[in-house]
Design an enzyme around this catalytic site. Structure first.
Site, PDB file in Angstrom:
ATOM      1  N   ASP A   1      -1.414  -2.503   8.390  1.00  0.00           N
ATOM      2  CA  ASP A   1      -2.002  -3.378   9.436  1.00  0.00           C
ATOM      3  C   ASP A   1      -0.871  -4.134  10.150  1.00  0.00           C
ATOM      4  O   ASP A   1      -0.752  -5.357  10.064  1.00  0.00           O
ATOM      5  CB  ASP A   1      -3.024  -4.355   8.843  1.00  0.00           C
ATOM      6  CG  ASP A   1      -2.434  -5.330   7.822  1.00  0.00           C
ATOM      7  OD1 ASP A   1      -2.998  -6.453   7.684  1.00  0.00           O
ATOM      8  OD2 ASP A   1      -1.432  -4.994   7.172  1.00  0.00           O
TER       9      ASP A   1
ATOM     10  N   ASP B   1       4.617  -5.288   7.686  1.00  0.00           N
ATOM     11  CA  ASP B   1       4.236  -3.871   7.720  1.00  0.00           C
ATOM     12  C   ASP B   1       5.271  -3.047   8.489  1.00  0.00           C
ATOM     13  O   ASP B   1       5.666  -1.968   8.052  1.00  0.00           O
ATOM     14  CB  ASP B   1       2.868  -3.703   8.399  1.00  0.00           C
ATOM     15  CG  ASP B   1       1.744  -4.384   7.658  1.00  0.00           C
ATOM     16  OD1 ASP B   1       1.653  -5.621   7.741  1.00  0.00           O
ATOM     17  OD2 ASP B   1       0.986  -3.683   6.954  1.00  0.00           O
TER      18      ASP B   1
ATOM     19  N   ASN C   1      -4.116  -8.063   9.653  1.00  0.00           N
ATOM     20  CA  ASN C   1      -3.251  -9.085  10.274  1.00  0.00           C
ATOM     21  C   ASN C   1      -3.702  -9.392  11.701  1.00  0.00           C
ATOM     22  O   ASN C   1      -3.581 -10.513  12.185  1.00  0.00           O
ATOM     23  CB  ASN C   1      -1.799  -8.604  10.296  1.00  0.00           C
ATOM     24  CG  ASN C   1      -1.158  -8.695   8.936  1.00  0.00           C
ATOM     25  OD1 ASN C   1      -1.448  -9.616   8.160  1.00  0.00           O
ATOM     26  ND2 ASN C   1      -0.316  -7.741   8.604  1.00  0.00           N
TER      27      ASN C   1
ATOM     28  N   THR D   1      -0.684  -1.063   2.763  1.00  0.00           N
ATOM     29  CA  THR D   1      -0.065  -2.387   2.948  1.00  0.00           C
ATOM     30  C   THR D   1      -0.971  -3.337   3.737  1.00  0.00           C
ATOM     31  O   THR D   1      -0.487  -4.330   4.310  1.00  0.00           O
ATOM     32  CB  THR D   1       1.293  -2.264   3.684  1.00  0.00           C
ATOM     33  OG1 THR D   1       1.046  -1.772   5.013  1.00  0.00           O
ATOM     34  CG2 THR D   1       2.252  -1.347   2.941  1.00  0.00           C
TER      35      THR D   1
ATOM     36  N   PHE E   1      -4.414 -12.133   0.753  1.00  0.00           N
ATOM     37  CA  PHE E   1      -4.997 -11.769   2.048  1.00  0.00           C
ATOM     38  C   PHE E   1      -5.618 -10.364   2.068  1.00  0.00           C
ATOM     39  O   PHE E   1      -6.756 -10.200   2.512  1.00  0.00           O
ATOM     40  CB  PHE E   1      -3.918 -11.878   3.132  1.00  0.00           C
ATOM     41  CG  PHE E   1      -4.394 -11.501   4.506  1.00  0.00           C
ATOM     42  CD1 PHE E   1      -4.153 -10.235   5.008  1.00  0.00           C
ATOM     43  CD2 PHE E   1      -5.099 -12.418   5.289  1.00  0.00           C
ATOM     44  CE1 PHE E   1      -4.599  -9.883   6.282  1.00  0.00           C
ATOM     45  CE2 PHE E   1      -5.554 -12.073   6.560  1.00  0.00           C
ATOM     46  CZ  PHE E   1      -5.314 -10.797   7.055  1.00  0.00           C
ATOM     47  N   ASN E   2      -4.895  -9.335   1.679  1.00  0.00           N
ATOM     48  CA  ASN E   2      -5.388  -7.962   1.861  1.00  0.00           C
ATOM     49  C   ASN E   2      -6.691  -7.724   1.094  1.00  0.00           C
ATOM     50  O   ASN E   2      -7.564  -6.991   1.552  1.00  0.00           O
ATOM     51  CB  ASN E   2      -4.331  -6.943   1.429  1.00  0.00           C
ATOM     52  CG  ASN E   2      -3.200  -6.842   2.430  1.00  0.00           C
ATOM     53  OD1 ASN E   2      -3.362  -7.188   3.606  1.00  0.00           O
ATOM     54  ND2 ASN E   2      -2.040  -6.408   1.968  1.00  0.00           N
TER      55      ASN E   2
ATOM     56  N   HIS F   1       6.634  -8.750   1.440  1.00  0.00           N
ATOM     57  CA  HIS F   1       5.466  -8.265   0.687  1.00  0.00           C
ATOM     58  C   HIS F   1       5.305  -6.742   0.761  1.00  0.00           C
ATOM     59  O   HIS F   1       5.326  -6.054  -0.242  1.00  0.00           O
ATOM     60  CB  HIS F   1       4.184  -8.894   1.256  1.00  0.00           C
ATOM     61  CG  HIS F   1       4.103 -10.375   1.132  1.00  0.00           C
ATOM     62  ND1 HIS F   1       3.895 -11.044  -0.054  1.00  0.00           N
ATOM     63  CD2 HIS F   1       4.178 -11.346   2.074  1.00  0.00           C
ATOM     64  CE1 HIS F   1       3.854 -12.348   0.154  1.00  0.00           C
ATOM     65  NE2 HIS F   1       4.016 -12.560   1.441  1.00  0.00           N
ATOM     66  N   ASP F   2       5.122  -6.220   1.974  1.00  0.00           N
ATOM     67  CA  ASP F   2       4.730  -4.812   2.127  1.00  0.00           C
ATOM     68  C   ASP F   2       5.836  -3.853   1.734  1.00  0.00           C
ATOM     69  O   ASP F   2       5.575  -2.706   1.362  1.00  0.00           O
ATOM     70  CB  ASP F   2       4.282  -4.546   3.570  1.00  0.00           C
ATOM     71  CG  ASP F   2       2.952  -5.222   3.868  1.00  0.00           C
ATOM     72  OD1 ASP F   2       2.646  -5.422   5.062  1.00  0.00           O
ATOM     73  OD2 ASP F   2       2.225  -5.545   2.912  1.00  0.00           O
TER      74      ASP F   2
HETATM   75  O1  RIB Z   1      -0.618 -11.160   1.507  1.00  0.00           O
HETATM   76  C1  RIB Z   1       0.371 -10.438   2.206  1.00  0.00           C
HETATM   77  C2  RIB Z   1      -0.237  -9.247   2.884  1.00  0.00           C
HETATM   78  O2  RIB Z   1      -1.136  -9.686   3.903  1.00  0.00           O
HETATM   79  C3  RIB Z   1       0.799  -8.380   3.627  1.00  0.00           C
HETATM   80  O3  RIB Z   1       0.346  -7.053   3.639  1.00  0.00           O
HETATM   81  C4  RIB Z   1       0.784  -8.934   5.020  1.00  0.00           C
HETATM   82  O4  RIB Z   1       1.156  -7.954   5.996  1.00  0.00           O
HETATM   83  C5  RIB Z   1      -0.665  -9.273   5.175  1.00  0.00           C
HETATM   84  O5  RIB Z   1      -1.335  -8.089   5.558  1.00  0.00           O
HETATM   85 CA    CA Z   2       0.191  -5.825   5.726  1.00  0.00          CA
END
Ligand code: RIB
Ligand code: CA
Length: 327
Positions: free
Chosen positions: A10, A15, A39, A123, A164-165, A243-244
């Site tokens: 996303d 990403d 996102n 991701t 979040f994801n 993160h990703d």
């Molecule tokens: O929590 C971090 C995740 O949420 C990452 O994938 C970032 O790109 C958002 O999508």
């Molecule tokens: Ca992401």
């Protein structure tokens, strides 16, 4: 030995950095990119994927996914990734069209026609993959494992307990985590440790190319924005959490990471806990272990891997690119 992968993302600032890493690693045979609403909206993430890949001189099928999570309304992270989804950086117009296949069809056909099992790198929210498994459970036979950035054994960044994801589409995550497909989870437990510090940023800046100028602009936006949001991570003001990249990094250099096999379930109902990945470290629940939960990364080697990728990306980005402007 090349690894056939599909990247479901996303884009999203981290990403695109994960895509950069994936596209320069010779181990990966990238068969397809699919985009998630997360996102930003599906329109924006689908555009951003093609725009960034065009900037990287890469042309590959990018198939757009669902517009909304399975059963809840979409909540985007414009406070962290900006109105466009890529901060205030404007990449050139994409130089290839969007796929005429939907993400679900492209995922189904790419997986089912692959001569060897596919690794899914995810991701973003898991809406596309959850929907795929609901529509075509037979794909499980040709998916080797899912390397997923999301969840957390402890803490969260969208609520005290949800990342979040998973928070964006907990029902899709529930379908995926119940599927029986092996999952390697790069949750916040490990991604909090996978960061660039100020020294690392200076190393990147010292490379001194259009790409590194652009990456620093993206990371500056991302870090600044994140300090003002629900993120409750320590020293977020300086460190850039990649993160990703963990979801890609694990596939190409798994030895950089440590984790534990656990049973993990998704809370889909809780008023305060919706989107929580319940990680049963204590094995207190009568369920088989379904996830390899990462908790440690060799940060120095991880950062070296990313900086090497940035240097190698220059080979991909042939001359002639106009400078990437800022809003
Ligand atoms: O929590 C971090 C995740 O949420 C990452 O994938 C970032 O790109 C958002 O999508
Ligand atoms: Ca992401």
């Amino acid at each position: 030995m090349s690894i056939p992968v599909i990247i479901d993302c996303d884009p999203g600032i981290d990403d695109v950095m994960a895509l950069l890493l994936a596209f320069v690693r010779p181990e990966l045979d990238i068969r397809l990119i699919t985009t998630e609403a997360g996102n930003q909206t599906q329109d924006k993430t689908a555009y951003n994927a093609r725009s960034f890949l065009s900037y990287m001189n890469q042309e590959i099928e990018v198939a757009r996914g669902l517009e909304q999570p399975l059963f809840v309304n979409l909540e985007v992270a414009d406070d962290v990734h900006g109105e466009s989804g890529l901060g205030d950086v404007i990449f050139p117009e994409p130089n290839f069209a969007e796929s005429d296949r939907t993400a679900i069809n492209a995922l189904y056909e790419t997986i089912m026609t692959s001569d060897e099992p596919i690794v899914l790198i995810a991701t973003g929210p898991l809406t596309n993959i959850g929907a795929l498994l609901l529509a075509h459970p037979e794909v499980k036979e040709n998916i080797r494992y899912i390397s997923f950035m999301g969840g957390a054994a402890v803490g969260g960044n969208m609520s005290p307990t949800a990342e979040f994801n998973v928070y964006v589409d907990p029902h899709a995550a529930d379908v995926v985590f119940r599927s029986g497909i092996p999952i390697v989870m790069s949750g916040l437990d490990v991604t909090h440790k996978a960061f660039l510090d100020e020294q690392d940023l200076k190393r990147i800046e010292a490379i001194g190319t259009d790409l590194t100028t652009t990456l620093v602009e993206l990371m500056t936006f991302y870090t600044k924005a994140a300090t003002q949001t629900a993120f409750h991570e320590e020293n977020f003001a300086t460190n850039v959490r990649l993160h990703d990249l963990c979801a890609v990094g694990y596939v190409v250099e798994p030895e950089l990471f440590q984790g534990d096999d656990c049973y993990v379930a998704i809370e889909t109902q809780g008023e305060l806990t919706k989107g929580t990945t319940v990680v049963d470290y204590a094995q207190s629940l009568p369920h088989a272990k379904n996830v390899h939960v990462l908790h440690t990364v060799n940060r120095e080697k991880f950062v070296d891997m990313f900086i090497d990728a940035i240097k190698n990306a220059e080979q991909l980005i042939k001359g002639g690119h106009s400078h990437v402007e800022k809003n």
